[in-house]
Design an enzyme around this catalytic site. Sequence first.
Site, PDB file in Angstrom:
ATOM      1  N   TYR A   1      43.884  30.365  11.301  1.00 32.80           N
ATOM      2  CA  TYR A   1      43.255  29.758  12.430  1.00 32.80           C
ATOM      3  C   TYR A   1      43.875  30.154  13.851  1.00 32.80           C
ATOM      4  O   TYR A   1      45.210  29.886  13.888  1.00 32.80           O
ATOM      5  CB  TYR A   1      43.159  28.183  12.695  1.00 32.80           C
ATOM      6  CG  TYR A   1      42.219  27.940  11.414  1.00 32.80           C
ATOM      7  CD1 TYR A   1      42.382  27.601  10.209  1.00 32.80           C
ATOM      8  CD2 TYR A   1      41.123  27.219  11.891  1.00 32.80           C
ATOM      9  CE1 TYR A   1      41.538  27.225   9.251  1.00 32.80           C
ATOM     10  CE2 TYR A   1      39.972  26.661  10.861  1.00 32.80           C
ATOM     11  CZ  TYR A   1      40.257  26.731   9.868  1.00 32.80           C
ATOM     12  OH  TYR A   1      39.243  26.055   8.825  1.00 32.80           O
TER      13      TYR A   1
ATOM     14  N   PRO B   1      32.404  23.695  13.618  1.00 32.90           N
ATOM     15  CA  PRO B   1      32.954  24.346  12.483  1.00 32.90           C
ATOM     16  C   PRO B   1      34.363  24.170  12.424  1.00 32.90           C
ATOM     17  O   PRO B   1      34.911  24.520  11.040  1.00 32.90           O
ATOM     18  CB  PRO B   1      32.225  25.521  12.251  1.00 32.90           C
ATOM     19  CG  PRO B   1      32.061  26.094  13.671  1.00 32.90           C
ATOM     20  CD  PRO B   1      31.720  24.800  14.544  1.00 32.90           C
TER      21      PRO B   1
ATOM     22  N   TYR C   1      42.230  17.615   6.833  1.00 30.77           N
ATOM     23  CA  TYR C   1      41.569  19.128   6.460  1.00 30.77           C
ATOM     24  C   TYR C   1      41.322  18.808   5.119  1.00 30.77           C
ATOM     25  O   TYR C   1      40.249  19.273   4.555  1.00 30.77           O
ATOM     26  CB  TYR C   1      42.731  20.305   6.781  1.00 30.77           C
ATOM     27  CG  TYR C   1      41.820  21.609   6.470  1.00 30.77           C
ATOM     28  CD1 TYR C   1      41.620  22.299   7.743  1.00 30.77           C
ATOM     29  CD2 TYR C   1      41.872  22.265   5.358  1.00 30.77           C
ATOM     30  CE1 TYR C   1      40.877  23.373   7.865  1.00 30.77           C
ATOM     31  CE2 TYR C   1      41.259  23.444   5.314  1.00 30.77           C
ATOM     32  CZ  TYR C   1      40.730  24.120   6.434  1.00 30.77           C
ATOM     33  OH  TYR C   1      40.067  25.365   6.488  1.00 30.77           O
TER      34      TYR C   1
HETATM   35  C1  DHB Z   1      35.109  29.046   6.832  1.00 29.59           C
HETATM   36  C2  DHB Z   1      33.994  28.135   7.832  1.00 29.59           C
HETATM   37  C3  DHB Z   1      34.784  27.296   8.603  1.00 29.59           C
HETATM   38  O1  DHB Z   1      33.919  26.878   9.507  1.00 29.59           O
HETATM   39  C4  DHB Z   1      35.890  26.963   8.272  1.00 29.59           C
HETATM   40  O2  DHB Z   1      36.616  26.051   9.086  1.00 29.59           O
HETATM   41  C5  DHB Z   1      36.981  27.624   7.348  1.00 29.59           C
HETATM   42  C6  DHB Z   1      36.220  28.764   6.452  1.00 29.59           C
HETATM   43  C7  DHB Z   1      34.372  29.819   6.081  1.00 29.59           C
HETATM   44  O3  DHB Z   1      33.207  30.277   6.263  1.00 29.59           O
HETATM   45  O4  DHB Z   1      34.670  30.603   5.147  1.00 29.59           O
END
Ligand code: DHB
Length: 394
Positions: free
Chosen positions: A205, A296, A388
Amino acid sequence: MARTPITTQVAIMGAGPAGLMLSHLLAGQGIDSVVLEIRSRQAIQETVRAGILEHGTVNLLVDSGVSDRVLREGDRHDGIELRFNGESHRIDFKELVGESVWLYPQTDVFMDFAARREADGGDVRYSVTDTSVHDLEGKPKVWFTDADGQDFELQADFLVGADGSRSHCRRRIPEAARTQYFHEYPFAWFGILAEAPRSSEELIYANSEHGFALISQRTENVQRMYFQCDPAERAEDWDDERIWAEFRKRVNGNGFELKEGPVLEKMVLPFRSFVHAPMRHGNLFLAGDAAHTVPPTGAKGLNLAINDVKLLFEGLEYFYGSGSTALLDSYSDRALDRVWKAQHFSYWMTSMLHTPTDADDFARARQLGELRSVVSSEHGRAYLAEAYTGWPGR
Ligand code: DHB
């Protein structure tokens, strides 16, 4: 032509992971359900979705007998990297909270559920049309036309709306009977699937002055990556070179270099925070994206949906076993407890890692201060790790 009447105990709208999981769990207790889905099985299978499963979600998949493919073909991740100012900082989940997550795409979760329901003779009808729901406060009914063009009226004790963020069920709840919470972000994600080797064993990230990027994986040869973009961006305006130039600016440096290759798919993914409360109206119960969506960045969407289903299943099982609605009555409050924790976590990860295009010097320096305060403190890292990997209690 008259509608053919059918009855079941629990009618479920939506054959995504939430709807199929509920149907599977109910079947295990001898409780009958019918699942209706407007998309085709093929179309669901071809939609690229996110990929991170909390350990609790994996346990549910495996322990309820859906499949252990996640353990064989998924990848266990014991940490992630937060990258900022050109340096990576590992958040070691195992060391901090003793847990892990699994990289196992939602598409595979769907395929496992669909196969298991099919093998068990579950009643799942894909590609239905002209659905409408009725009598939510009494004995709910669903009118629909099946893939062969035959009209039905499905009657049930309970109706479950697991029909995604554009939920048809949710829209039938009177305005006076609910509160909707929204938060819009000035960001979207530009997501790609690329043919390239892995650049990293764990997810990265990355925060940078040029914006956020996320480096994820799919297989040995196909990788999933995202970068922060304007919600008005159009995927067709980006050729491979422009895409990779954007990733390079955001993650390369200090000896780290992304492995590049042909872009197989590209899409702009807008996002927002949304909660519909309560998650029940009469005999309609909402689950998953129908009731809430999160940005996401914390990878919480699918995991929240599975948590809803677990709670709803407990309520239905208790009702059919004892005649008591006590656990159904507390479903919404219990589900929303985790939903709001996840809303906060996803909001926090998003604001900490994304860079507003109008960020001034103060905003940028403060953000780096926040990131340093998290990675330099065991308590900060442990908060991130616990959220997480999934809060305890399931
Ligand atoms: C993926 C998507 C995410 O939103 C995330 O936080 C981690 C991984 C993925 O598509 O691999």
